[in-house]
Design a protein around this motif. Structure first.
Motif, PDB file in Angstrom:
ATOM      1  N   LYS A  33       0.839  -1.196   0.000  1.00 53.27           N
ATOM      2  CA  LYS A  33       0.000   0.000   0.000  1.00 53.27           C
ATOM      3  C   LYS A  33       0.880   1.255   0.000  1.00 53.27           C
ATOM      4  CE  LYS A  33      -3.739   2.358   2.433  1.00 53.27           C
ATOM      5  NZ  LYS A  33      -4.727   2.318   3.536  1.00 53.27           N
ATOM      6  N   TRP A  34       1.949   1.220   0.778  1.00 53.65           N
ATOM      7  CA  TRP A  34       2.885   2.341   0.829  1.00 53.65           C
ATOM      8  C   TRP A  34       3.528   2.558  -0.542  1.00 53.65           C
ATOM      9  CZ3 TRP A  34       4.359   5.820   4.627  1.00 53.65           C
ATOM     10  CH2 TRP A  34       5.506   6.571   4.354  1.00 53.65           C
ATOM     11  N   TYR A  36       2.335   1.660  -3.535  1.00 52.03           N
ATOM     12  CA  TYR A  36       1.343   2.160  -4.493  1.00 52.03           C
ATOM     13  C   TYR A  36       1.042   3.639  -4.255  1.00 52.03           C
ATOM     14  CZ  TYR A  36       0.403  -2.774  -5.496  1.00 52.03           C
ATOM     15  OH  TYR A  36       0.521  -4.094  -5.851  1.00 52.03           O
ATOM     16  N   VAL A  37       0.875   4.023  -2.991  1.00 54.13           N
ATOM     17  CA  VAL A  37       0.462   5.391  -2.657  1.00 54.13           C
ATOM     18  C   VAL A  37       1.601   6.383  -2.855  1.00 54.13           C
ATOM     19  CG1 VAL A  37      -0.284   6.899  -0.770  1.00 54.13           C
ATOM     20  CG2 VAL A  37      -1.369   4.668  -1.082  1.00 54.13           C
ATOM     21  N   HIS A  38       2.778   6.054  -2.375  1.00 49.14           N
ATOM     22  CA  HIS A  38       3.883   7.008  -2.365  1.00 49.14           C
ATOM     23  C   HIS A  38       4.805   6.912  -3.585  1.00 49.14           C
ATOM     24  CE1 HIS A  38       3.051   8.488   1.700  1.00 49.14           C
ATOM     25  NE2 HIS A  38       2.764   7.238   2.022  1.00 49.14           N
ATOM     26  N   HIS A  39       4.803   5.783  -4.288  1.00 46.14           N
ATOM     27  CA  HIS A  39       5.684   5.633  -5.443  1.00 46.14           C
ATOM     28  C   HIS A  39       4.948   5.319  -6.738  1.00 46.14           C
ATOM     29  CE1 HIS A  39       9.203   5.885  -2.844  1.00 46.14           C
ATOM     30  NE2 HIS A  39       8.682   4.944  -2.070  1.00 46.14           N
ATOM     31  N   SER A 222      14.976   4.990  -3.252  1.00 48.04           N
ATOM     32  CA  SER A 222      14.088   4.580  -2.161  1.00 48.04           C
ATOM     33  C   SER A 222      12.960   3.690  -2.674  1.00 48.04           C
ATOM     34  CB  SER A 222      13.507   5.809  -1.457  1.00 48.04           C
ATOM     35  OG  SER A 222      12.740   6.592  -2.354  1.00 48.04           O
ATOM     36  N   ALA A 223      12.422   4.025  -3.855  1.00 50.49           N
ATOM     37  CA  ALA A 223      11.353   3.207  -4.440  1.00 50.49           C
ATOM     38  C   ALA A 223      11.866   1.813  -4.763  1.00 50.49           C
ATOM     39  CB  ALA A 223      10.808   3.876  -5.700  1.00 50.49           C
TER      40      ALA A 223
END
Length: 313
Positions: A33-34, A36-39, A222-223
């Motif tokens: 989820k992190w 998908y949302v942030h990257h 980071s991604a």
């Protein structure tokens, strides 16, 4: 006394396997989820990374003599690998064309479909009380999802195909381990690269490959690290799924999946402040009741069958 000790050890190993699967499965839900949302990393491409890392992890385990690979003809596991790809594609299309509630509601139908497949195709029988536990399980997930349910025909076609292929995949994972006389690592070692190749062919039809948003696009360090970590955890999830199904049953694993769904809902409420309505809370309690009832009945039936075998001359 020895048999009792062995039985307790067996139950302890299964409990430890289920607990490990619970921890890594919940971890990967929130990590993905992190991502998908942030990257904005594409869904199917991330799944492809998961299976490539899973195969690499198994290759390392094999080199470290953790398990010995067993030669398997590709034709014997082709349908298993294909069903995995179909389950990923159709569940993603279901998620894309339905609301989250409809998507989750459709997934709840996997358990009765598995029981139907095992009953009609594998001549496996389930007691009436085991079948009745499906009622609170299904009712609970419906209560969890009903507020969000908005049907559309195309979405429901994808959802139905997703449920069917997912059910076949979970049944075949258990059946193939027994049919081919292999353990979870040996089967996944051959299935993972074949599924990866199939997904590699399918990805360009649903997602970009190069450029912005593609799997080979310009991603930050980071991604990439988060995606790699997700792949390592997915390796643990995949391995534990195969181990659980091989040592219990597809129905047991699916029931446990509903329990993980309830825990994930609570986690979303606590960590991400997702709204939790009274109906959802009632649904969670109803689902947990069904799971606990199923577990009680299943264990009592297993103990009963072992007792009958022990009494035979």
């Amino acid at each position: 006394m020895v048999s009792l000790v062995d039985r307790m050890r067996g139950h302890g190993r299964i409990a430890a396997g289920l607990l490990f699967n619970l921890l890594v499965s919940i971890c990967i839900v929130f990590l993905n989820k992190w991502i998908y949302v942030h990257h904005g990393f594409p869904n199917m491409s991330l799944t492809l990374v998961h299976f490539v890392v899973t195969w690499l992890g198994l290759y390392i385990c094999q080199k470290l003599d953790i398990f010995a690979p067993k030669s398997l003809p590709p034709s014997r596991i082709f349908l298993l690998a294909l069903s995995f790809c179909g389950f990923v594609v159709f569940t993603n299309l279901s998620l894309q064309n339905n609301t989250i509630g409809t998507y989750q509601l459709a997934k709840a139908m996997t358990t009765p479909v598995i029981i139907a497949i095992q009953t009609f195709c594998y001549q496996k029988t389930f007691s009436t009380r085991i079948q009745l536990t499906l009622i609170p399980i299904t009712l609970g997930v419906i209560l969890n999802s009903y507020y969000d349910v908005k049907f559309n025909f195309l979405g429901m076609v994808f959802a139905a195909l997703g449920v069917l292929v997912t059910s076949l995949y979970q049944v075949w994972v258990g059946a193939k381990q027994h049919e081919l006389q292999v353990n979870s690592m040996q089967l996944l070692y051959y299935q993972a690269p074949m599924s990866s190749a199939m997904l590699l062919v399918a990805v360009p039809f649903f997602e970009p490959v190069f450029g912005e948003g593609g799997i080979f696009g310009p991603w930050s360090v980071s991604a990439l690290l988060m995606v790699l970590l997700s792949g390592v955890i997915a390796f643990m999830v995949n391995l534990s799924i195969y181990w659980i199904i091989g040592n219990t049953s597809p129905v047991t694993y699916n029931m446990f999946g509903h329990f993980k769904f309830c825990i994930t809902l609570f986690g979303g409420y606590v960590l991400f402040k997702d709204p939790l309505s009274i109906n959802q809370a009632l649904g969670i309690l109803c689902t947990l009741f069904g799971i606990l009832t199923y577990t009680h009945f299943k264990l009592s039936e297993q103990e009963g069958s072992k007792g009958k075998l022990a009494q035979r001359p």
